[in-house]
Enzyme design. Structure first.
Site, mmCIF file in Angstrom:
data_model
loop_
_atom_site.group_PDB
_atom_site.id
_atom_site.type_symbol
_atom_site.label_atom_id
_atom_site.label_comp_id
_atom_site.label_asym_id
_atom_site.label_seq_id
_atom_site.Cartn_x
_atom_site.Cartn_y
_atom_site.Cartn_z
ATOM 1 C CG ASP A 287 -2.307 0.723 0.897
ATOM 2 O OD1 ASP A 287 -2.235 1.482 0.089
ATOM 3 O OD2 ASP A 287 -3.179 0.815 1.649
HETATM 4 C C1 BGC Z 1 -4.937 3.183 -0.039
HETATM 5 C C2 BGC Z 1 -5.106 2.067 -1.118
HETATM 6 C C3 BGC Z 1 -5.060 2.717 -2.237
HETATM 7 C C4 BGC Z 1 -3.832 3.390 -2.459
HETATM 8 C C5 BGC Z 1 -3.129 3.987 -3.909
HETATM 9 C C6 BGC Z 1 -3.838 4.102 -0.072
HETATM 10 O O1 BGC Z 1 -3.724 5.290 0.690
HETATM 11 O O2 BGC Z 1 -4.788 2.735 1.474
HETATM 12 O O3 BGC Z 1 -6.626 1.702 -0.786
HETATM 13 O O4 BGC Z 1 -5.082 1.767 -3.611
HETATM 14 O O5 BGC Z 1 -3.636 4.558 -1.721
HETATM 15 O O6 BGC Z 1 -3.845 4.906 -4.495
#
Ligand code: BGC
Length: 720
Positions: A287
């Protein structure tokens, strides 16, 4: 799926250490001009309200973006996040293919959570349709649009079971039930990926957030998760497993820890379970910034230590934290990380690129395809169907709804005029101008309506109207990531509006726009009619009117419990009884100042007709329990009803939930019609985990319930 292993090995063997590490690096564009911040930070600014979505869109459109082309040319980037337009994607792809030594194509990831341009209802809403075919269909149109914009992989579906309405991200998944999340996620995987990942309109599904992100303590985002292994495996893991079985080709570890080890560096989770036990051989991408955050988590000394732990644990690609690009070379050269461990990660990245057909066809879209792909009329129709089917009629006293065709309505609340708010959390590709507001839809239909912008308008408009409609709820920034709430009641402004409307004596219809369950006891008590519309997407206005005017008979059912007070959270239907189930006497499991029951239970939803259930039968066969029940449309209108089947293992070796959903089926019933619905529950779906994680078959008395919501009393006992 085709086997690319020889090609992968061959290519990997030609790569330098730097090129390998480059493949593990995902970055987003940084913005130059305006705020001079990274894409991630700009996203943050939009989500925490420092800038509006309109401002975000404007900046994305006008600010110069730095795509780190020099790094790209040097083979230091394997993937981008957040680039969603064909021209940029093709331009960057050309650099990767023509100007890097090995010409390895880039992988473009994007958060396509509930539609790209044709924004469909938020996932929580859509789950209330209880309709896998619909979930797949909206996933398909999302893939068609997103791939036309150059996207190869979406960071979805999210199947984080969440039993806590305070958590803002409850909006992104299918609610509190594990079975439902699994069915929902599997349908999305099929919709996104289509039948052949190498086709131009197929996008890889990145399942998230593995695992149990929805169980953060107190519903606070990013908070710790602490639970028994039995609970993890019974109530959370099956949803992820269902998506892996459906073929999801990527997985994102969750921010949270499990048993003290953050998922990003959790070797047990990512290697022993995901890869060895479940046989997953796709891409694991961290993530955003999660590898570096292992330092503040208190599990890594520094970024280098975090990088080492993450690569050993099986996190292949680093999203945004630059930990791999900065530290892996040194780690390998110092002998801290064997190159073979790196190779495994590189192979996973190359595999998904091969499977997506990027080596044969790196330019999967064009400006022309992109310009013709968006917001087609047929997509809008699907978005409207999804929005209508997502809406849940919570209360309808005296049959205020459906409205008569010539009813004069007074409309109140800023959300009725709003376009940008209707698309809800995580709708980056959305454009407010694509969205039809309630007022616009009223105008289009030629409805006799007046809009009250001020409280002082209320009495006059009420005098000239038959029914008053209040658009209340939450702003889209109030749910989604980093949007947990410690108080999930309606805000004062909305409560006052409702009070004023009730004071006129005219019937009031509250239409709720929100991304989570709300605690609305005042509404439940005083307002005649409540429609839960969630954040319905681009077709918000027409869909709301379809329901209010009865063009469609509402059929949505809640996939999350609505608590009566925030203090009841976490509140969910599949709880255990305790030794002292909540009751009238003092020493039982309850509150002094709030009911023990929810306001609206899981599975609940009304319609403009009524259904009765009967003739419940259950029998045990060699390997399953077979259940049948008849459902009758006892009212005067045709409708769709979701029949639900729950079980309770009455006495077991470990305490078991009072009810667990084991099957559901949506049936169309003409007025007066009866249909028989059958559920087959494999015995393996009834087993559970013992003290030492041994699997225990369900034995003794099994109660089987069938009906229209989780509180149904229609029950049959079976001895297993
Ligand atoms: C979120 C994810 C997301 C990622 C990419 C993160 O802050 O937790 O769910 O896919 O950002 O944008």
């Amino acid at each position: 799926m085709k086997n690319y292993e020889d090609k992968i090995k061959d290519l990997c063997s030609q790569m330098t250490l730097e090129e390998k590490i480059g493949q593990l690096q995902q970055c987003g564009p940084s913005l130059v001009g305006a705020f001079d911040v990274s894409f991630d930070e700009l996203l943050n600014m939009m989500f925490d309200g420092r800038i509006s979505q309109e401002e975000f869109n404007r900046l994305m459109g006008t600010a110069k973006q730095d795509f780190h082309e020099e790094d790209l040319r040097a083979g230091k980037i394997g993937s981008y996040n957040g680039v969603g337009d064909a021209a940029t994607v093709n331009r960057l792809q050309k650099i990767a293919v023509e100007e890097t030594r090995l010409g390895i194509p880039l992988l473009f990831g994007y958060d396509v959570i509930h539609g790209f341009r044709t924004v469909t209802p938020i996932p929580l809403a859509e789950s209330c349709a209880w309709e896998p075919e619909l979930w797949e269909k909206t996933g398909r149109i999302a893939a068609k649009e997103a791939t036309a914009a150059g996207v190869h992989m979406t960071f979805a579906p999210m199947v984080d079971v969440s039993k806590d309405a305070r958590w803002g991200r409850v909006s992104e998944g299918a609610g509190e039930d594990v079975l439902l999340n699994g069915v929902y996620g599997a349908a999305k995987v099929k919709g996104f990926q289509g039948d052949d990942l190498s086709k131009e309109d197929a996008m890889a599904a990145c399942l998230k957030h593995f695992a149990a992100y929805g169980a953060g303590e107190a519903g606070r985002d990013y908070n710790r998760v602490d639970m028994s292994m039995q609970r993890l495996w019974e109530e959370y893991m099956p949803a992820y497993k269902a998506c892996i079985d459906a073929g999801a080709r990527a997985v994102m570890p969750a921010f949270n820890d499990i048993n003290g080890v953050p998922c990003t560096v959790n070797r047990w989770l990512l290697r022993d379970i995901l890869r060895k036990k479940w046989g997953f051989d796709g891409l694991v991408i961290s993530d955003s910034n999660a590898i570096a955050e292992c330092v503040s988590h208190g599990i890594a000394e520094n970024k280098k230590d975090a990088a080492k732990q993450a690569i050993f644990a099986g996190t292949d690609m680093d999203m945004s934290s630059n930990s791999y690009i900065e530290c892996l070379k040194e780690l390998v050269e110092e002998g801290e990380v064997p190159e073979s461990v790196l190779d495994e990660a590189v192979e996973d990245v190359l595999r998904i690129k091969f499977e997506l057909g990027l080596f044969d066809n790196p330019y999967q879209t064009s400006g022309e395809r992109e310009s013709q792909a968006m917001l087609k009329e047929e997509y809008r129709l699907i978005a409207r169907e999804a929005a209508v089917k997502s809406m849940v009629l919570l209360k309808n006293e005296n049959d205020v709804l459906p409205l008569k065709k010539d009813a004069r309505i007074g409309v109140f609340g800023a959300l009725a005029a709003d376009k940008g708010q209707m698309t809800g959390a995580w709708s980056i590709g959305a454009r407010p101008e694509d969205c039809i507001s309630i007022l616009e839809a009223c105008r289009e239909r030629g409805i006799s309506y007046q809009y009250g912008e001020n409280l002082s308008d209320i009495q006059r408009i009420a005098d000239e109207s038959d029914v008053l409609v209040a658009a209340v709820g939450e702003l889209k920034e109030e749910s989604g990531e980093a949007a947990s709430r410690a108080d999930i009641t309606l805000n004062q402004e909305h409560l006052s509006l409702i009070k004023e409307l009730l004071g006129t004596g005219k019937p009031v219809v509250a239409v709720l726009f929100n991304g989570r369950p709300l605690a609305i006891p005042e509404l439940a008590e005083h307002v005649q009619t409540i429609v839960e519309a969630w954040h319905p997407g681009v077709e918000a206005g027409p869909a709301v009117l379809d329901v209010l005017y009865g063009d469609v008979n509402p059929s949505g059912k809640l996939t999350v419990t609505f608590p009566a007070a925030t203090g009841q959270c976490p509140m969910y239907y599949a709880h255990i009884n305790t030794g002292r189930p909540g009751g009238k006497s003092k020493f039982t499991s309850k509150y002094l100042d709030a009911p023990v029951e929810p306001l609206y239970p899981f599975g609940y939803g009304l319609s403009y007709t009524s259904y009765t259930y009967g003739d419940l039968k259950a029998e045990k066969t060699k390997d399953a329990v077979r259940v049948s029940v008849s459902v009758t449309n006892a009212g005067k209108r045709d409708g769709d009803e979701t029949a639900q089947c729950y079980v309770q293992d009455v006495a077991a070796k470990r305490v078991r939930p009072v009810r667990q959903l084991k099957g559901f089926e949506k049936v169309s019933l003409k007025a007066g019609e009866t249909k028989k619905v059958e559920f087959v529950i494999p015995l393996t779906d009834l087993s559970y985990y013992g003290w030492d994680m041994e699997e225990i078959p369900c034995e003794g008395t099994l109660r089987i319930y069938a009906g229209g919501d989780s509180r149904t009393e229609l029950m049959k006992e079976l001895i297993l």
